[in-house]
Design a protein around this motif. Structure first.
Motif, PDB file in Angstrom:
ATOM      1  N   THR A  66      29.667  34.868  34.623  1.00  8.28           N
ATOM      2  CA  THR A  66      29.013  35.672  35.653  1.00  8.28           C
ATOM      3  C   THR A  66      30.026  36.199  36.658  1.00  8.28           C
ATOM      4  OG1 THR A  66      26.987  34.367  35.413  1.00  8.28           O
ATOM      5  CG2 THR A  66      27.219  35.634  37.435  1.00  8.28           C
ATOM      6  N   LEU A  67      30.918  35.323  37.124  1.00 14.33           N
ATOM      7  CA  LEU A  67      31.926  35.746  38.099  1.00 14.33           C
ATOM      8  C   LEU A  67      32.916  36.732  37.480  1.00 14.33           C
ATOM      9  CD1 LEU A  67      32.539  32.350  39.930  1.00 14.33           C
ATOM     10  CD2 LEU A  67      31.324  34.350  40.809  1.00 14.33           C
ATOM     11  N   ALA A  68      33.284  36.524  36.216  1.00 14.27           N
ATOM     12  CA  ALA A  68      34.194  37.445  35.534  1.00 14.27           C
ATOM     13  C   ALA A  68      33.545  38.821  35.392  1.00 14.27           C
ATOM     14  CB  ALA A  68      34.581  36.892  34.166  1.00 14.27           C
ATOM     15  N   ARG A  69      32.278  38.841  35.058  1.00 11.76           N
ATOM     16  CA  ARG A  69      31.553  40.108  34.939  1.00 11.76           C
ATOM     17  C   ARG A  69      31.557  40.845  36.267  1.00 11.76           C
ATOM     18  NH1 ARG A  69      26.441  41.897  36.036  1.00 11.76           N
ATOM     19  NH2 ARG A  69      25.665  43.542  34.691  1.00 11.76           N
ATOM     20  N   GLU A  70      31.268  40.125  37.341  1.00 13.98           N
ATOM     21  CA  GLU A  70      31.270  40.745  38.672  1.00 13.98           C
ATOM     22  C   GLU A  70      32.656  41.290  39.016  1.00 13.98           C
ATOM     23  OE1 GLU A  70      29.728  37.960  41.490  1.00 13.98           O
ATOM     24  OE2 GLU A  70      27.759  37.921  40.539  1.00 13.98           O
ATOM     25  N   LEU A  71      33.668  40.535  38.690  1.00 10.92           N
ATOM     26  CA  LEU A  71      35.040  40.956  38.979  1.00 10.92           C
ATOM     27  C   LEU A  71      35.410  42.219  38.199  1.00 10.92           C
ATOM     28  CD1 LEU A  71      37.774  40.282  40.341  1.00 10.92           C
ATOM     29  CD2 LEU A  71      38.317  38.951  38.310  1.00 10.92           C
ATOM     30  N   LEU A  72      35.018  42.268  36.924  1.00 14.25           N
ATOM     31  CA  LEU A  72      35.371  43.406  36.080  1.00 14.25           C
ATOM     32  C   LEU A  72      34.537  44.651  36.380  1.00 14.25           C
ATOM     33  CD1 LEU A  72      35.919  41.585  32.680  1.00 14.25           C
ATOM     34  CD2 LEU A  72      37.656  42.539  34.205  1.00 14.25           C
ATOM     35  N   THR A  73      33.319  44.482  36.845  1.00 10.30           N
ATOM     36  CA  THR A  73      32.482  45.647  37.128  1.00 10.30           C
ATOM     37  C   THR A  73      32.641  46.146  38.557  1.00 10.30           C
ATOM     38  OG1 THR A  73      30.567  44.263  37.669  1.00 10.30           O
ATOM     39  CG2 THR A  73      30.741  45.074  35.397  1.00 10.30           C
ATOM     40  N   ALA A  74      33.221  45.363  39.441  1.00 10.66           N
ATOM     41  CA  ALA A  74      33.365  45.774  40.844  1.00 10.66           C
ATOM     42  C   ALA A  74      34.141  47.080  40.997  1.00 10.66           C
ATOM     43  CB  ALA A  74      33.997  44.660  41.666  1.00 10.66           C
ATOM     44  N   PRO A  75      35.286  47.275  40.323  1.00 11.03           N
ATOM     45  CA  PRO A  75      36.000  48.554  40.482  1.00 11.03           C
ATOM     46  C   PRO A  75      35.170  49.750  40.011  1.00 11.03           C
ATOM     47  CG  PRO A  75      37.437  46.927  39.473  1.00 11.03           C
ATOM     48  CD  PRO A  75      36.057  46.337  39.520  1.00 11.03           C
TER      49      PRO A  75
END
Length: 97
Positions: A66-75
């Motif tokens: 979940t955190l990785a997804r948020e990190l990758l989609t933030a930009p």
């Protein structure tokens, strides 16, 4: 160029989902580490509460994903907002003219 001296790591004891962990961390990074610990603990508790997952290893993996997804989609989200902001500015400028 002389090598830069890094601050010696200190041992920090943290608690995530009622389990203690000892982590090494440079003193100047301790506030960031504590913020990360709080984020992971909160997210793991949310996932445990909102799912049928019970094993802490499964909860940890789901939290990491979940955190990785948020990190990758933030930009991508930020770029989309910036583009929408630019379009809004252009529309406003056109209206003003």
């Amino acid at each position: 160029m002389p090598p830069t001296r890094q601050a010696k790591a200190e041992e920090v004891e943290v608690e995530i989902m009622d389990r203690s962990y000892r982590l090494a961390c440079p003193p100047d990074e301790k506030p960031l580490l504590m913020e990360c610990v709080g984020m992971v603990d909160t997210r793991m508790r949310q996932i445990k509460q909102n799912s049928r997952l019970q094993g802490s290893d499964r909860i940890a993996v789901m939290t990491a994903l979940t955190l990785a997804r948020e990190l990758l989609t933030a930009p991508k989200i930020q770029a989309s907002i910036a583009m929408n902001d630019e379009a809004l500015r252009a529309a406003l400028a056109e209206l003003i003219q």
